[in-house]
Design an enzyme around this catalytic site. Structure first.
Site, short mmCIF file in Angstrom:
data_model
loop_
_atom_site.label_atom_id
_atom_site.label_comp_id
_atom_site.label_asym_id
_atom_site.label_seq_id
_atom_site.Cartn_x
_atom_site.Cartn_y
_atom_site.Cartn_z
N SER A 283 -18.43 3.82 -11.12
CA SER A 283 -19.40 2.72 -10.96
C SER A 283 -20.61 3.12 -10.80
O SER A 283 -20.87 4.33 -10.44
CB SER A 283 -18.87 2.32 -9.35
OG SER A 283 -19.97 1.18 -9.18
N TYR B 206 -16.31 3.10 -1.08
CA TYR B 206 -16.04 2.90 -2.39
C TYR B 206 -17.44 3.86 -3.35
O TYR B 206 -16.83 4.37 -4.28
CB TYR B 206 -16.42 1.34 -2.74
CG TYR B 206 -16.58 0.93 -4.11
CD1 TYR B 206 -15.29 0.93 -4.89
CD2 TYR B 206 -17.69 0.93 -5.07
CE1 TYR B 206 -15.25 0.52 -5.88
CE2 TYR B 206 -17.45 0.67 -6.28
CZ TYR B 206 -16.32 0.39 -6.90
OH TYR B 206 -16.27 -0.08 -8.15
#
Length: 260
Positions: free
Chosen positions: A154, A167
């Site tokens: 990401s 995350y």
């Protein structure tokens, strides 16, 4: 669904390839499988969302794609092993793995508010699961002689998104693991790369506040919303022979929000 420009451009690029896509029930995972199938690959999609997964496989087959579904839990080592065995048996081997399965769970909380149990779950799925899935697929990818692993990271791990620590940390680990795995697996002619998408319009990002979407869009070099097709072409490329000498790299796909 009609073929899009990405599908037309990659037509035949993965002919004869056998690809496993985790987190394939919906969102980016399903689009990766769809584009791989349109490019000529036979695909297995794997996910914990059983009903959505089987429906997605039906949709792919209705489009003429060779597709099968396997229900699995990425937090379970045993389930990962069973998934790979089933996928390799159905496909007759394995040429590509797209490690897309992941969870967020930590959104909206500052680092001093984050629950330890949430942190551990995110790490179990996103980090340990990616490692175990890659390890389980290694023998089949080695036997292929032209194996490819694409790990989904990401761009939040490239710019340090706040209030998303577990995350972001997990996706940073995925990037680091991809480099190390590329060195270890290169001897078996397996490429390993990471793709770091920006905020993309899929089911998994529906919880993201409108102002965050606007932040991304306004600060991209290409100022528009990001859609799954923006990422699918890159993943298909990394699964193909066009990228046989590309390994250990991080592809930031975000319209220039982060230039890596």
């Amino acid at each position: 669904m009609q073929p899009d420009q990405v599908s037309i451009a990659t037509q035949g690029l993965l002919k004869g390839r056998r690809v496993l896509v985790t987190g394939g029930a919906r969102g980016l995972g399903l689009e990766f499988a769809r584009h791989a199938g349109r490019a000529g690959a036979a695909v297995v999609i794997a996910d914990i969302l059983a009903n959505e997964l089987h429906a997605a496989a039906e949709d792919l087959r209705a489009e003429g794609i060779q597709a099968q579904s396997v229900v699995f839990d990425q937090s379970s080592p045993e389930s990962i092993t069973d998934c790979v065995v089933q996928a390799a048996q159905w496909l007759g081997g394995l040429d590509g793995l797209v490690n897309n399965a992941a969870i967020t769970n930590s959104g909206g909380k500052a680092l001093n508010e984050l629950d330890i149990d949430v942190w551990d779950k995110v790490m179990a799925v996103n980090v340990r699961g990616t490692w175990l899935m890659s390890r389980a697929c290694w023998p089949a990818l080695k036997a292929s002689g032209r194996g490819s692993i694409v790990n989904l990271a990401s761009d939040t791990s490239l710019w340090g998104a706040q209030n998303l620590l577990a995350y972001v940390a997990s996706k940073g680990a995925v990037i680091a693991m991809s480099r190390s795995m590329a060195r270890e697996m290169g001897v078996d002619n397996i490429t390993v790369n990471a793709v770091a998408p920006g905020l993309t319009l899929v089911e998994a990002t529906e919880y993201v506040p409108k102002h965050r979407h606007e932040l991304y869009e306004g600060q991209r070099a290409i100022q528009r919303q990001q859609v799954p097709d923006d990422v699918s072409g890159v993943v298909t490329f990394l699964l193909s022979d066009l990228s046989r000498f590309v390994t250990g790299q991080v592809m930031a796909v975000n319209g220039g929000f982060v230039m890596h």
